[in-house]
Design a protein around this motif. Structure first.
Motif, mmCIF file in Angstrom:
data_model
loop_
_atom_site.group_PDB
_atom_site.id
_atom_site.type_symbol
_atom_site.label_atom_id
_atom_site.label_comp_id
_atom_site.label_asym_id
_atom_site.label_seq_id
_atom_site.Cartn_x
_atom_site.Cartn_y
_atom_site.Cartn_z
ATOM 1 N N ARG A 8 -5.943 -0.075 7.916
ATOM 2 C CA ARG A 8 -7.055 0.140 6.992
ATOM 3 C C ARG A 8 -6.772 1.349 6.107
ATOM 4 N NH1 ARG A 8 -10.578 -0.670 11.853
ATOM 5 N NH2 ARG A 8 -11.612 1.328 11.500
ATOM 6 N N LYS A 9 -6.196 2.400 6.691
ATOM 7 C CA LYS A 9 -5.845 3.583 5.914
ATOM 8 C C LYS A 9 -4.777 3.264 4.871
ATOM 9 C CE LYS A 9 -5.465 7.994 4.836
ATOM 10 N NZ LYS A 9 -6.511 8.668 4.026
ATOM 11 N N ILE A 10 -3.779 2.484 5.258
ATOM 12 C CA ILE A 10 -2.717 2.112 4.323
ATOM 13 C C ILE A 10 -3.267 1.262 3.189
ATOM 14 C CG2 ILE A 10 -0.587 0.767 4.093
ATOM 15 C CD1 ILE A 10 0.075 1.716 6.981
ATOM 16 N N GLN A 11 -4.156 0.332 3.500
ATOM 17 C CA GLN A 11 -4.772 -0.485 2.447
ATOM 18 C C GLN A 11 -5.535 0.390 1.461
ATOM 19 O OE1 GLN A 11 -6.675 -4.309 3.888
ATOM 20 N NE2 GLN A 11 -5.868 -3.571 5.851
ATOM 21 N N GLU A 12 -6.236 1.399 1.956
ATOM 22 C CA GLU A 12 -6.955 2.327 1.070
ATOM 23 C C GLU A 12 -5.983 3.056 0.147
ATOM 24 O OE1 GLU A 12 -9.225 5.018 3.411
ATOM 25 O OE2 GLU A 12 -10.474 3.462 4.320
ATOM 26 N N SER B 3 -5.711 2.678 -3.985
ATOM 27 C CA SER B 3 -5.892 3.853 -4.846
ATOM 28 C C SER B 3 -4.718 4.070 -5.793
ATOM 29 C CB SER B 3 -6.063 5.107 -3.964
ATOM 30 O OG SER B 3 -4.821 5.502 -3.392
ATOM 31 N N GLY B 4 -3.636 3.312 -5.587
ATOM 32 C CA GLY B 4 -2.457 3.479 -6.429
ATOM 33 C C GLY B 4 -1.619 4.686 -6.066
ATOM 34 N N ASP C 290 0.590 -11.840 8.103
ATOM 35 C CA ASP C 290 -0.696 -11.511 7.494
ATOM 36 C C ASP C 290 -0.673 -10.106 6.903
ATOM 37 O OD1 ASP C 290 -3.551 -12.612 7.230
ATOM 38 O OD2 ASP C 290 -3.923 -10.608 8.042
ATOM 39 N N LEU C 291 -0.076 -9.164 7.628
ATOM 40 C CA LEU C 291 0.044 -7.806 7.098
ATOM 41 C C LEU C 291 0.893 -7.780 5.832
ATOM 42 C CD1 LEU C 291 0.511 -5.697 10.350
ATOM 43 C CD2 LEU C 291 -1.438 -5.610 8.778
ATOM 44 N N ALA C 292 1.996 -8.515 5.833
ATOM 45 C CA ALA C 292 2.850 -8.556 4.650
ATOM 46 C C ALA C 292 2.092 -9.085 3.439
ATOM 47 C CB ALA C 292 4.088 -9.409 4.923
ATOM 48 N N ARG C 293 1.278 -10.118 3.643
ATOM 49 C CA ARG C 293 0.477 -10.675 2.547
ATOM 50 C C ARG C 293 -0.544 -9.669 2.037
ATOM 51 N NH1 ARG C 293 -3.170 -14.351 4.102
ATOM 52 N NH2 ARG C 293 -3.643 -14.606 1.890
ATOM 53 N N VAL C 294 -1.247 -9.024 2.979
ATOM 54 C CA VAL C 294 -2.305 -8.086 2.602
ATOM 55 C C VAL C 294 -1.737 -6.884 1.847
ATOM 56 C CG1 VAL C 294 -3.987 -6.446 3.530
ATOM 57 C CG2 VAL C 294 -3.896 -8.767 4.420
ATOM 58 N N LEU C 295 -0.601 -6.384 2.306
ATOM 59 C CA LEU C 295 -0.072 -5.140 1.754
ATOM 60 C C LEU C 295 0.831 -5.345 0.540
ATOM 61 C CD1 LEU C 295 0.782 -3.389 5.140
ATOM 62 C CD2 LEU C 295 -1.258 -3.074 3.727
ATOM 63 N N LEU C 296 1.526 -6.491 0.473
ATOM 64 C CA LEU C 296 2.509 -6.692 -0.594
ATOM 65 C C LEU C 296 2.228 -7.921 -1.457
ATOM 66 C CD1 LEU C 296 5.566 -5.840 1.635
ATOM 67 C CD2 LEU C 296 4.854 -4.497 -0.331
#
Length: 342
Positions: A134-138, A142-143, A185-191
């Motif tokens: 969740r922290k990484i997604q934030e 934020s760019g 799923d993480l790869a999709r969400v993050l990249l």
């Protein structure tokens, strides 16, 4: 406050985490009104443990007896299509444990049936809800490091998963179904969504029927490239089970998630280190706490989506995209070539 009557189907090993989570969500108006398991002793013991008034050994009987606002299906994958079908026919919103289905066709059929019936259907995909994720997604939203261009998602352990879930050793499609769905799923969400994929599968443990190690190379539609890997046959010490480790690079910096949920964030050549560990909930214990807290966060997120009348972040339709990567990886490994993801 809105009240939500929840029924739980499946009272096994991992279901206990779900039941603790729903108990914690009583403060938000959740009540578990009934539980069900084909094993009468498990159903009765679970009802007693969590103060649930009604227990069943037949899912259809439970769904027919109670007016439920949500049913949480925490059973073996081969049962999912039948039980999800019961919920859809009774127009009961449902959550189903991962892996969503036995194959892509089954996943797509359940998603289509729910969509046609106008029934809320979500998959309990909890890795993206872990505190560090969740922290990484934030940070990415934020760019902070710019648009990601490269990444690695890694779940490597030698933990004896077969002790608590011995049936896994008999699965002919194993690591990708059990772990691959999470790391994909993480790869999709993050990249972002994936354009094509190549894969190598290994069976390093001779006592396991299916692959226990999977290594994938993904090209994302954004242009980013990622390495996605999972295994139950790592022999590294210390073993960081059940943590997922990550590296993401962008034009302005990098994010590295290290053992112990230590997060190094480098922006413009300056690095800050954060403690991204999950709290140990009263009913949780290390090292499972990071997963257990994410179960609560996943249930909470799905509950909020249901009440708001919108699809869950981990909706059936969204999880079909993740499962598509699983099938593409099997195809790529079998064909010995990169496979385009459609």
């Amino acid at each position: 406050m809105a009240q939500t009557a929840v029924g739980v189907i499946g009272c096994g090993f991992f279901a206990q985490n779900h039941l603790h989570a729903w108990t914690d969500l009583r403060s938000k108006g959740v009540e578990v009104v009934a539980v069900c398991d084909v094993d009468e002793a498990k159903a009765r013991a679970t009802a007693d443990k969590f103060g649930v008034k009604h227990w069943y050994t037949d899912a259809e009987a439970m769904l027919a007896t109670h007016k439920l606002d949500l049913v949480d299906i925490i059973t073996r994958v081969e049962t999912h299509r039948d039980i999800v079908g019961l919920a859809i026919r009774r127009r009961i919103p449902a959550i189903v444990q991962k892996p969503f289905g036995l194959d892509l066709a089954a996943c797509q059929a359940m998603a289509d049936d729910a969509q046609k019936a106008g029934v809320f259907l979500a998959v309990h995909e909890n890795f993206r809800f872990q505190v560090p994720m969740r922290k990484i997604q934030e940070l990415l939203r934020s760019g902070a490091i710019g648009t990601p261009s490269w990444g690695r998602v890694s779940f490597r352990t030698g933990y004896d998963i077969y002790k608590g879930q011995p049936y896994l050793a008999k699965e002919t499609r194993f690591a990708l179904m059990d772990l691959g769905v999470h790391v994909f799923d993480l790869a999709r969400v993050l990249l972002g969504e994936v354009e094509h994929i190549s894969a190598e599968l290994q069976r390093r443990n001779p006592n396991v029927a299916g692959e226990d190690t999977a290594t994938m190379l993904l090209k994302h539609r954004s242009g980013a490239v990622s390495i996605v890997e999972c295994t139950y046959e790592s022999r590294r010490v210390p073993d960081v089970f059940p943590e997922t480790l990550l590296e993401i690079e962008g034009p302005k910096g990098a994010i590295i998630l290290k053992p112990g949920s230590v997060l190094d964030v480098t922006i413009d050549s300056k690095t800050k280190t954060y403690d991204a560990d999950a709290p140990v909930l009263p009913w949780a214990e290390r090292p499972w706490h990071i997963i257990q807290e994410s179960v609560l966060a996943t249930c909470d997120s799905i509950l909020e989506s249901l009440r708001a009348g919108r699809p869950a972040d981990t909706s059936a339709a969204d999880n079909v995209r993740t499962f598509t990567l699983v099938e593409a990886a099997y195809e790529a490994a079998s064909a010995g070539r990169s496979v385009r993801v459609t």
